[in-house]
Structures are given as C-alpha cells and as structure tokens.
Scaffold this active site. Structure first.
Site, PDB file in Angstrom:
ATOM      1  N   ARG A 173       0.950  -1.221  -0.069  1.00  0.00           N
ATOM      2  CA  ARG A 173      -0.056  -0.045  -0.087  1.00  0.00           C
ATOM      3  C   ARG A 173       0.964   1.260   0.047  1.00  0.00           C
ATOM      4  NH1 ARG A 173      -4.772   2.415   1.841  1.00  0.00           N
ATOM      5  NH2 ARG A 173      -4.909   4.030   3.526  1.00  0.00           N
TER       6      ARG A 173
ATOM      7  N   TYR B 105       4.521  10.617   2.706  1.00  0.00           N
ATOM      8  CA  TYR B 105       5.046   9.999   1.545  1.00  0.00           C
ATOM      9  C   TYR B 105       5.721  11.074   0.522  1.00  0.00           C
ATOM     10  CZ  TYR B 105       1.825   6.186   2.347  1.00  0.00           C
ATOM     11  OH  TYR B 105       1.112   5.028   3.093  1.00  0.00           O
TER      12      TYR B 105
END
Length: 280
Positions: A225, A257
């Site tokens: 993921r 991220y």
C-alpha cells in the site's frame, strides 16, 4: 457511542475494548471509577511499552473519560493525568518499482499454470499494489465487488466511509482469471468459513516476495500500500488525489509520502519557481 454515533469500524471497537481491558488490569479495578492518583500510576506501569502503545491506550482512556463526563456518569474528567509520550512518526517502508514488478512477474509466471491458488495470489497482488487497498479492505471484498470493465471500485473503508479506488486493466484480467476457477461463495477471496484472513494474506505476500529473492521481512500488505502511494506521487499525483485514493481523513497522514519524492520536488522548484530563472 463509538458504534452508534461515531460510526467506528469493528476493528476500531475491538482495539478500544482491548485498550480499556489493559487499563482495567493495570488499575486492578473498574476503569470508570478510577481515581486521579490511580491514573497517575499508569505512566510508570507502562514504562516498558512502546511509546505508540502508551499513546494509543491513553487516547482510548481520554475518549472514555470524556464520554463519562459528557453523559454525567462522572463529575470530573481525570484524563489530564494520563501519560502523553512524545511520538515521532516513522517513515513508511517501501519497495522500489522494479522489486514490485519482480513480484508481479513471479506471480504471473506461476499463474500461467492456471492453478487456482496461483491465480488467486496474482489477483491479490494486483489489487494490493494497483489499488492501494488496506489488508482488511482487500480480504473482505464481496464476490462481485469488482465489476468487469469498471475503472473504479466503490469501497467502504475505515468508519464505513465510502471512496473510489482505481482498478487497473491488469487487475481486471487477474480477477477474471481467478473468477473462472473461483470455488464460489460470498467473498471474492474465500477462506475457511468466511473470507481470507489478514494473517493469511500477510503470509501469502511474504511467500511471493521470497519466491523472487526479496527478503520476506521487508514486505507486507501495508508495504505494498505504501508502494502504491509512493510510486503514484513519484509519477506526478498530487497529495489531495492521493489522500482520496488512500482514504485518509487527514492530509497530514498522506504527507508522510513526500519524503520519498524530495529529489523530484527540488527539481520542480528549480525548474518552475520564478526565482530560479532570475539568473538566466
């Protein structure tokens, strides 16, 4: 209250129950009537636990005492005495695109023999990496949850919140091949008396990593993921889009991220920012 008013998912309810039970054992009596002095002792009792565990347990207790105070079951809210450990959010573990591609190629090669287990595993992997699903979301997909030809899947994620997630052509092809040998039943990925368990999914993913020479301890459904999110960001996706695809309620969760794309962001600033062109 968590179920009826907050709409908390089953796993969230179980986690709250476990944390309140742990507090009851530590306090040696009912949590609802615990004194301020008793709550002060929890910090010392939990000193050997990870900071994230202490923070989660304290958060559950604060929510509980807030509820008791609001509903008039207690005349005070003693939660200010609970421990508040400092947390540093760890960077997500990720795989390089070529490592994920190796896993996909290895799974696809095994699936060429049309063995049901291999076809199922390829479909699992394509959805994990291609759609960024949580493990619990993936294993609980209904049999006809992914409609043939539809580029998106409507998914009920954490807290029952619906979102759209992409389904690639590769994932559609893998699901169609798996559906042709599907044993039948309610779930897309059946297992035992219900659907495939998260523990079993974890084992399957690690085995697929080991098959192509990737250390199994580096891989999990959640790592895939993370890879989905990281590689999308590197490919040009913006944070708001990524937030929607991942089902994050707070964009701050998605911002973690950005660490993997620092070089691209620097290049973007150097190429596009007005000050970068002053020396031309």
């Amino acid at each position: 209250m968590l179920a009826a008013e907050a709409g908390a998912a089953r796993n969230t309810l179980l986690a709250y129950r476990a944390d309140l039970e742990a507090a009851r054992k530590a306090l040696g009596g009912p949590v609802s009537s615990a004194s301020v002095e008793a709550l002060k002792s929890l910090g010392e009792q939990w000193s050997d636990l990870a900071a994230s565990t202490v923070a989660r347990r304290s958060a559950a207790l604060r929510r509980f005492y807030g509820f008791l105070f609001d509903e008039g079951f207690r005349s005070d809210d003693p939660s200010s005495t609970l421990p508040r450990p400092k947390l540093s959010r760890p960077l997500p573990r990720i795989l390089d695109p070529d490592e994920v591609e190796r896993m996909l190629e290895g799974a696809a090669e095994k699936a060429q023999g049309e063995r049901p287990v291999a076809l199922r595993n390829l479909a699992l992997l394509e959805l994990l990496y291609g759609s960024g699903l949580r493990a619990s979301e993936l294993v609980s997909l209904p049999r006809r949850g992914v409609r043939p030809g539809s580029p998106f899947l409507i998914l009920a994620g954490k807290g029952g919140k619906e979102r759209l997630v992409p389904v690639s052509d590769r994932a559609h092809a893998a699901i169609a091949a798996w559906d042709a040998v599907h044993p039948g039943g309610k779930w897309l990925f059946p297992g035992g008396k219900a659907h495939l368990s998260r523990v079993r999914l974890f084992q399957i993913v690690r085995a697929m990593a080991a098959d192509v020479g990737i250390a199994p301890d580096r891989v999990s459904p959640h790592v895939l993921r993370h890879a989905f999110a990281t590689h999308l960001l590197s490919g040009g996706a913006d944070l708001r889009t990524l937030q929607a695809l991942l089902g994050h309620s707070d964009i701050a969760t998605t911002q973690i991220y950005t660490h993997v794309d620092a070089s691209r962001l620097v290049e973007l600033v150097n190429a596009r920012h007005p000050l970068a062109r002053r020396g031309d």
